[in-house]
Write a protein that holds these residues in place. Structure first.
Motif, mmCIF file in Angstrom:
data_model
loop_
_atom_site.group_PDB
_atom_site.id
_atom_site.type_symbol
_atom_site.label_atom_id
_atom_site.label_comp_id
_atom_site.label_asym_id
_atom_site.label_seq_id
_atom_site.Cartn_x
_atom_site.Cartn_y
_atom_site.Cartn_z
ATOM 1 N N SER A 67 44.825 45.127 49.068
ATOM 2 C CA SER A 67 45.665 44.335 48.936
ATOM 3 C C SER A 67 47.277 44.799 48.601
ATOM 4 O O SER A 67 48.300 44.067 48.524
ATOM 5 C CB SER A 67 45.715 43.690 47.092
ATOM 6 N N THR A 68 47.534 46.426 48.087
ATOM 7 C CA THR A 68 48.944 47.454 48.578
ATOM 8 C C THR A 68 48.371 47.847 49.099
ATOM 9 O O THR A 68 47.801 47.167 49.785
ATOM 10 C CB THR A 68 48.172 48.340 47.177
ATOM 11 N N THR A 69 49.712 48.541 49.248
ATOM 12 C CA THR A 69 50.009 49.101 50.708
ATOM 13 C C THR A 69 49.782 50.687 51.232
ATOM 14 O O THR A 69 49.993 51.261 51.282
ATOM 15 C CB THR A 69 51.107 48.450 51.558
ATOM 16 N N THR A 70 49.767 51.142 49.669
ATOM 17 C CA THR A 70 49.894 52.216 49.192
ATOM 18 C C THR A 70 48.226 53.065 48.524
ATOM 19 O O THR A 70 48.511 54.788 48.332
ATOM 20 C CB THR A 70 50.456 52.226 47.757
ATOM 21 N N ASP A 71 46.817 52.529 49.274
ATOM 22 C CA ASP A 71 45.975 53.666 48.981
ATOM 23 C C ASP A 71 45.797 54.866 50.103
ATOM 24 O O ASP A 71 45.263 54.575 50.860
ATOM 25 C CB ASP A 71 44.740 52.229 48.992
ATOM 26 N N PRO A 72 46.127 55.850 49.427
ATOM 27 C CA PRO A 72 45.766 56.694 49.965
ATOM 28 C C PRO A 72 44.757 57.375 51.051
ATOM 29 O O PRO A 72 44.761 57.183 51.965
ATOM 30 C CB PRO A 72 45.373 58.461 48.602
ATOM 31 N N GLN A 73 43.558 56.764 50.735
ATOM 32 C CA GLN A 73 42.397 56.493 51.785
ATOM 33 C C GLN A 73 42.542 55.456 52.625
ATOM 34 O O GLN A 73 42.511 56.079 54.231
ATOM 35 C CB GLN A 73 41.131 56.420 51.098
ATOM 36 N N ALA A 74 43.230 54.539 52.758
ATOM 37 C CA ALA A 74 42.700 53.306 53.372
ATOM 38 C C ALA A 74 44.176 54.035 54.487
ATOM 39 O O ALA A 74 43.971 53.601 55.746
ATOM 40 C CB ALA A 74 43.247 52.320 52.485
ATOM 41 N N GLN A 75 45.294 54.332 53.508
ATOM 42 C CA GLN A 75 46.055 54.698 54.636
ATOM 43 C C GLN A 75 45.527 56.092 55.386
ATOM 44 O O GLN A 75 46.265 56.135 56.584
ATOM 45 C CB GLN A 75 47.504 55.412 53.725
ATOM 46 N N ALA A 76 44.965 56.423 55.122
ATOM 47 C CA ALA A 76 44.164 58.289 55.738
ATOM 48 C C ALA A 76 43.485 57.214 57.244
ATOM 49 O O ALA A 76 43.547 57.790 58.282
ATOM 50 C CB ALA A 76 44.211 58.812 55.017
ATOM 51 N N VAL A 77 42.754 56.818 56.473
ATOM 52 C CA VAL A 77 41.823 56.440 57.179
ATOM 53 C C VAL A 77 42.396 55.353 58.491
ATOM 54 O O VAL A 77 41.755 55.164 59.622
ATOM 55 C CB VAL A 77 40.389 55.633 56.895
ATOM 56 N N ALA A 78 42.653 54.381 58.061
ATOM 57 C CA ALA A 78 44.400 53.855 58.885
ATOM 58 C C ALA A 78 44.512 54.745 60.681
ATOM 59 O O ALA A 78 45.215 54.372 61.434
ATOM 60 C CB ALA A 78 45.033 53.010 58.372
ATOM 61 N N GLU A 79 44.819 55.478 59.932
ATOM 62 C CA GLU A 79 46.605 56.891 60.195
ATOM 63 C C GLU A 79 44.853 57.673 62.232
ATOM 64 O O GLU A 79 45.814 56.823 63.110
ATOM 65 C CB GLU A 79 46.265 57.906 59.785
ATOM 66 N N VAL A 80 43.382 57.682 60.797
ATOM 67 C CA VAL A 80 42.719 58.117 62.024
ATOM 68 C C VAL A 80 42.494 57.160 63.280
ATOM 69 O O VAL A 80 42.668 57.479 64.738
ATOM 70 C CB VAL A 80 41.798 58.601 61.696
ATOM 71 N N ILE A 81 42.907 55.734 62.938
ATOM 72 C CA ILE A 81 41.935 54.550 63.644
ATOM 73 C C ILE A 81 43.939 54.875 64.740
ATOM 74 O O ILE A 81 43.626 54.409 66.096
ATOM 75 C CB ILE A 81 42.239 53.295 63.617
ATOM 76 N N GLN A 82 44.820 54.759 64.323
ATOM 77 C CA GLN A 82 45.632 55.059 64.580
ATOM 78 C C GLN A 82 45.954 55.949 66.021
ATOM 79 O O GLN A 82 46.742 55.598 67.486
ATOM 80 C CB GLN A 82 47.540 54.630 64.177
ATOM 81 N N ARG A 83 46.022 56.658 65.682
ATOM 82 C CA ARG A 83 45.584 58.408 66.480
ATOM 83 C C ARG A 83 45.038 58.272 67.621
ATOM 84 O O ARG A 83 45.195 58.624 68.649
ATOM 85 C CB ARG A 83 45.951 59.023 65.716
ATOM 86 N N THR A 84 43.426 57.132 67.505
ATOM 87 C CA THR A 84 42.357 57.428 68.206
ATOM 88 C C THR A 84 42.529 55.457 69.231
ATOM 89 O O THR A 84 42.432 55.688 70.336
ATOM 90 C CB THR A 84 41.568 57.313 68.220
ATOM 91 N N ARG A 85 42.912 55.396 68.602
ATOM 92 C CA ARG A 85 43.777 53.527 69.530
ATOM 93 C C ARG A 85 42.242 53.073 70.272
ATOM 94 O O ARG A 85 42.502 53.035 71.365
ATOM 95 C CB ARG A 85 44.584 53.780 70.266
#
Length: 410
Positions: A67-85
């Motif tokens: 519900s936040t935008t600042t969870d460090p793990q959620a940010q990191a796994v989201a970036e992995v998905i964004q990098r691999t697309r």
């Protein structure tokens, strides 16, 4: 724009939501591998599986974090998905929240927001459904003399839906045609490895095969339907000499081998009571953390080979540069492994079992692989901050992707 549609079946709440396309960056693989150079109307689709360990110890905690935008793990796994697309991605160990709330929050607050310099990515189509994890069986399934706790649930979990699954897609999901097999009983598999000396007859009459669930999620790619077959078999450990988890892992993997096999498999029934396996000639891709390495680890021998050696399935053998480096630097059990570390997808404890190939994207022969990889950068790569060392910033598993050519037509 995201359009959410809810379809409630007898045994599972199904959620979907609609899709846009995006090209993969060069960091994940060659962009032009996904273009239709032949001009024959085929689509190159990137399909991925990712055990992102986005589970929490308490019910409701994941929803609160997302519900936040600042969870460090959620940010990191989201970036992995964004990098691999990937165009279609299975998320393992993603706690189930009724109504798909967690999946909606993850997309809105993390995937659709650029992370670490990566571009946002949209998946307006999604599918979630209940998991057997954490649902009390009412029996002493681990034979410790008491009833209750994670080991006595239908699948290990401290609350219903812990370690669940979600499918995200840029292509439409045919929600009305989804099949789930959450309630299929282990004893109803012919020749099952069910340890009957360990489980009482009463327990066998309620024990489900799936530790989480098995889903057949049809995705519409142009005019062709691709069946996305997803699951997350139990680890073949955390048991005793009866090997109840090892044998269950074997049979959870076997389920898909039989489902796509040449026989009618009329013993298979879904949660709506419909019998039989996949229609012959159908295009499919099997996704998931199968918790089984071909040669190392604790699996029942031959478990994952049921898929890897299946004549209807192609193994694209995804590799990474980071896994061989990690095997050398970490040593321990890795030094005695017989398997090639290039194919490892999970960074497990160095003492035992060491790093393993556990996560798979296995297309049917109709879907020609044109590229594949595992997101595991070498330590000198700046993106290695997304994999790291224990305690991991993301997960002990790595995202695995395969680009497949989906032919035009049905």
């Amino acid at each position: 724009m995201r359009i959410s549609i809810r379809a409630v079946a007898v045994t599972a709440a199904l959620t979907t939501t609609a899709a846009v396309l995006a090209a993969a960056p060069a960091s994940a693989g060659r962009d032009d591998a996904r273009d239709d150079k032949a001009g024959r109307g085929a689509a190159a689709v990137r399909v991925a599986t990712y055990n992102l360990s986005l589970n929490r110890a308490v019910e409701g905690e994941l929803e609160a974090d997302l519900s936040t935008t600042t969870d460090p793990q959620a940010q990191a796994v989201a970036e992995v998905i964004q990098r691999t697309r990937p165009d279609i991605v299975l998320l393992n160990e993603f706690d189930y929240v009724e109504g798909g709330v967690a999946a909606d929050l993850f997309r809105e607050n993390y995937l659709e927001v650029g992370q670490g310099g990566a571009d946002p990515i949209e998946y307006p189509y999604a599918f979630v459904a209940p998991s057997n994890t954490g649902i009390p069986s009412g029996f002493d399934l681990n034979n410790d003399g008491t009833v209750g706790g994670g080991d006595d649930a239908y699948g290990f979990g401290l609350f219903p839906g812990q370690y669940g699954m979600a499918v995200l897609s840029k292509y439409p999901i045919r929600t009305d045609d989804v099949r789930t097999f959450q309630h299929f009983l282990w004893k109803d598999m012919p020749g099952a490895l069910l340890p009957t000396a360990f489980y009482s007859p009463e327990e066998q009459n309620v024990l489900r095969l799936s530790s989480k669930s098995h889903w057949d999620v049809p995705v519409q790619v142009g005019r062709r339907t691709v069946h996305v077959l997803v699951s997350h078999p139990t680890p073949p450990t955390f048991d005793g000499p009866e090997d109840r988890n090892g044998t269950r892992n074997h049979d959870e993997i076997r389920f898909w081998a039989e489902y796509v096999g040449p026989g009618r498999a009329n013993w298979i029934y879904d949660d709506e009571g419909v019998r039989g396996g996949l229609k012959p000639g159908s295009s499919f891709v099997i996704l998931g953390d199968q918790n089984s390495d071909p040669v190392d680890g604790d699996s029942v021998p031959g478990s994952i080979q049921q898929l890897l050696e299946n004549p209807r399935i192609v193994d694209p053998l995804p590799t990474s540069p980071g896994a061989p480096e990690a095997a050398v630097l970490q040593g321990g059990a890795n030094a005695t492994h017989r398997g090639d570390p290039r194919y490892d997808t999970a960074d497990f404890a160095d003492g035992a079992p060491g790093n393993l190939r556990a996560d798979y994207v296995l297309p049917s022969r109709q879907l020609r692989p044109v590229g594949a990889g595992v997101f595991w950068p070498v330590r000198s790569d700046p993106l290695s901050r997304l994999t790291g060392e224990f305690p991991f910033p993301t997960s002990d598993h790595r995202l695995v992707w395969v680009d497949v050519r989906v032919p035009a037509g049905r």
